[in-house]
Design an enzyme around this catalytic site. Structure first.
Site, PDB file in Angstrom:
ATOM      1  N   GLN A 101     -14.669  52.388 -28.172  1.00 28.17           N
ATOM      2  CA  GLN A 101     -13.512  51.502 -28.063  1.00 28.17           C
ATOM      3  C   GLN A 101     -12.294  52.193 -28.664  1.00 28.17           C
ATOM      4  OE1 GLN A 101     -14.766  47.269 -29.291  1.00 28.17           O
ATOM      5  NE2 GLN A 101     -16.370  48.577 -30.096  1.00 28.17           N
ATOM      6  N   HIS A 119     -11.194  51.774 -23.834  1.00 25.87           N
ATOM      7  CA  HIS A 119      -9.851  51.244 -24.103  1.00 25.87           C
ATOM      8  C   HIS A 119      -8.768  52.296 -23.904  1.00 25.87           C
ATOM      9  CE1 HIS A 119     -11.647  47.750 -26.705  1.00 25.87           C
ATOM     10  NE2 HIS A 119     -11.798  47.573 -25.414  1.00 25.87           N
ATOM     11  N   CYS A 130       8.087  55.430 -13.060  1.00 26.77           N
ATOM     12  CA  CYS A 130       7.766  56.470 -12.061  1.00 26.77           C
ATOM     13  C   CYS A 130       6.352  57.011 -12.219  1.00 26.77           C
ATOM     14  CB  CYS A 130       8.782  57.614 -12.120  1.00 26.77           C
ATOM     15  SG  CYS A 130       8.582  58.687 -13.576  1.00 26.77           S
ATOM     16  N   SER A 189     -16.532  45.497 -35.168  1.00 22.93           N
ATOM     17  CA  SER A 189     -16.690  44.107 -35.591  1.00 22.93           C
ATOM     18  C   SER A 189     -17.138  43.231 -34.425  1.00 22.93           C
ATOM     19  CB  SER A 189     -15.371  43.575 -36.163  1.00 22.93           C
ATOM     20  OG  SER A 189     -14.386  43.577 -35.150  1.00 22.93           O
TER      21      SER A 189
HETATM   22  P1  NAD Z   1     -12.397  46.455 -36.011  1.00 25.43           P
HETATM   23  O1  NAD Z   1     -11.209  46.934 -36.747  1.00 25.43           O
HETATM   24  O2  NAD Z   1     -12.371  45.086 -35.428  1.00 25.43           O
HETATM   25  O3  NAD Z   1     -13.675  46.537 -36.979  1.00 25.43           O
HETATM   26  C1  NAD Z   1     -13.990  47.701 -37.697  1.00 25.43           C
HETATM   27  C2  NAD Z   1     -15.448  47.650 -38.090  1.00 25.43           C
HETATM   28  O4  NAD Z   1     -15.776  48.878 -38.710  1.00 25.43           O
HETATM   29  C3  NAD Z   1     -15.789  46.531 -39.084  1.00 25.43           C
HETATM   30  O5  NAD Z   1     -16.957  45.879 -38.645  1.00 25.43           O
HETATM   31  C4  NAD Z   1     -16.035  47.285 -40.412  1.00 25.43           C
HETATM   32  O6  NAD Z   1     -16.996  46.651 -41.216  1.00 25.43           O
HETATM   33  C5  NAD Z   1     -16.511  48.621 -39.890  1.00 25.43           C
HETATM   34  N1  NAD Z   1     -16.274  49.760 -40.766  1.00 25.43           N
HETATM   35  C6  NAD Z   1     -15.167  50.053 -41.502  1.00 25.43           C
HETATM   36  N2  NAD Z   1     -15.298  51.245 -42.106  1.00 25.43           N
HETATM   37  C7  NAD Z   1     -16.519  51.729 -41.758  1.00 25.43           C
HETATM   38  C8  NAD Z   1     -17.222  52.921 -42.032  1.00 25.43           C
HETATM   39  N3  NAD Z   1     -16.710  53.890 -42.818  1.00 25.43           N
HETATM   40  N4  NAD Z   1     -18.455  53.093 -41.496  1.00 25.43           N
HETATM   41  C9  NAD Z   1     -19.009  52.134 -40.710  1.00 25.43           C
HETATM   42  N5  NAD Z   1     -18.375  50.979 -40.407  1.00 25.43           N
HETATM   43  C10 NAD Z   1     -17.150  50.782 -40.906  1.00 25.43           C
HETATM   44  O7  NAD Z   1     -12.711  47.530 -34.891  1.00 25.43           O
HETATM   45  P2  NAD Z   1     -13.311  47.384 -33.420  1.00 25.43           P
HETATM   46  O8  NAD Z   1     -14.476  46.479 -33.444  1.00 25.43           O
HETATM   47  O9  NAD Z   1     -13.454  48.770 -32.924  1.00 25.43           O
HETATM   48  O10 NAD Z   1     -12.202  46.640 -32.554  1.00 25.43           O
HETATM   49  C11 NAD Z   1     -10.866  46.940 -32.685  1.00 25.43           C
HETATM   50  C12 NAD Z   1     -10.145  47.397 -31.440  1.00 25.43           C
HETATM   51  O11 NAD Z   1      -9.059  48.162 -31.917  1.00 25.43           O
HETATM   52  C13 NAD Z   1     -10.929  48.325 -30.561  1.00 25.43           C
HETATM   53  O12 NAD Z   1     -10.689  47.896 -29.298  1.00 25.43           O
HETATM   54  C14 NAD Z   1     -10.295  49.691 -30.714  1.00 25.43           C
HETATM   55  O13 NAD Z   1      -9.799  50.139 -29.466  1.00 25.43           O
HETATM   56  C15 NAD Z   1      -9.035  49.468 -31.484  1.00 25.43           C
HETATM   57  N6  NAD Z   1      -8.891  50.380 -32.647  1.00 25.43           N
HETATM   58  C16 NAD Z   1      -9.066  51.709 -32.474  1.00 25.43           C
HETATM   59  C17 NAD Z   1      -8.919  52.560 -33.536  1.00 25.43           C
HETATM   60  C18 NAD Z   1      -9.113  54.022 -33.312  1.00 25.43           C
HETATM   61  O14 NAD Z   1      -8.962  54.497 -32.183  1.00 25.43           O
HETATM   62  N7  NAD Z   1      -9.466  54.781 -34.350  1.00 25.43           N
HETATM   63  C19 NAD Z   1      -8.579  52.064 -34.800  1.00 25.43           C
HETATM   64  C20 NAD Z   1      -8.374  50.669 -34.938  1.00 25.43           C
HETATM   65  C21 NAD Z   1      -8.551  49.837 -33.848  1.00 25.43           C
END
Ligand code: NAD
Length: 249
Positions: A101, A119, A130, A189
């Site tokens: 994601q 995503h 364009c 999450s």
């Molecule tokens: P989220 O922010 O909703 O949840 C993050 C999850 O990661 C939580 O469940 C948390 O407990 C867990 N987490 C945090 N640190 C961790 C670690 N070190 N090791 C393991 N788990 C850990 O993220 P999501 O569920 O991916 O949904 C958010 C949306 O936002 C996605 O669609 C994504 O595209 C986007 N997003 C992307 C990025 C990126 O590209 N790095 C960053 C933030 C959000």
């Protein structure tokens, strides 16, 4: 090594066809803020304002004004041990693909070959008028940036709230979920659909689910590894190596 890791490694070796579904948590240790965990970006900003396509069409400066708080630029971040471990699992023939994601490109930078970005990616920035495509880091400056050819507004090739997922990526992700025997669900999450439904799809088709997350997001998984992804995944690689070499000798 505790028995939990031994059991998961055994499962992955025996069942073969493993797929990883990753979320923001996998990149947290690379310094990219998650959205929903403690201290995440949505504690400061309302996603309905800053990350919706409807608002973007009316006022793209909203999205671009917080972009630096999220990801400064494409080249600022490096893969961490979690990304590297997943790339290693693919090389070892254990992991078939990574469905992510994330939009940060870190799986590819780490060396994973089969990455499905459901995503989109911030590496590509498109002109809404364009359709000219800019590839990071060669992107015009500005809040919002405008196309050098036609003056249209630029938008990253990522999915904002209210937008459809890229159909090919979604179809590939669903196929991977249908045919895998083990799904590793890492650092998500599970709030954002349809990606959040992929583990359920895998489960319905007989896959075992292994969650890696510092806070449990899925109540009923087969195995839960409650450590940071950058700790848990290298441990898993070590254990798989150990067990594979036992079975070879
Ligand atoms: P989220 O922010 O909703 O949840 C993050 C999850 O990661 C939580 O469940 C948390 O407990 C867990 N987490 C945090 N640190 C961790 C670690 N070190 N090791 C393991 N788990 C850990 O993220 P999501 O569920 O991916 O949904 C958010 C949306 O936002 C996605 O669609 C994504 O595209 C986007 N997003 C992307 C990025 C990126 O590209 N790095 C960053 C933030 C959000």
């Amino acid at each position: 090594m505790d028995t939990l890791y031994e059991d998961v490694a055994k499962l992955m070796i025996e069942r073969k066809r493993c797929v990883a579904l990753t979320g923001a948590g996998v990149s947290a240790e690379s310094g990219i803020s998650t959205f929903r965990s403690r201290g995440g970006l949505w504690e400061k900003y309302d996603p309905a304002v800053y990350a919706s396509i409807e608002v973007f069409r009316r006022d793209p400066s909203k999205y671009w004004s917080i972009r630096g708080d999220f990801i400064r630029d494409y080249d600022s971040y490096q893969p961490n041990n979690a990304h590297l471990a997943l790339a290693e699992l693919e090389k070892m023939g254990i992991l078939q693909s990574v469905v992510t994601q994330n939009i940060d490109g870190l799986h590819t930078k780490a060396g994973s070959k089969r990455v499905i970005e459901v995503h989109g990616t911030i590496r590509e920035i498109n002109c809404l008028k364009c359709r000219k495509q800019y590839i990071a880091p060669h992107v015009p400056e500005g809040t919002p940036p405008y196309c050098e050819s036609c003056g249209g507004v630029l938008k990253p090739n990522t999915v904002l709230f209210g937008e459809q997922l890229p159909p090919d990526a979604l179809m590939n992700a669903q196929n991977e979920s249908l045919i895998c025997n083990v799904m590793l669900v890492i650092g998500t999450s599970a709030n954002v659909y349809p990606a959040a439904a992929l583990p359920e799809l895998a489960l319905q088709h007989g896959a075992a689910i292994v969650e890696v997350n510092i806070e449990r997001a899925f109540p009923s998984v087969d195995y839960y590894l409650g450590e940071k992804a950058g700790t848990a995944l290298p441990k898993l690689v070590d254990e798989i190596r150990k067990q594979s070499s036992y079975s070879i000798s």
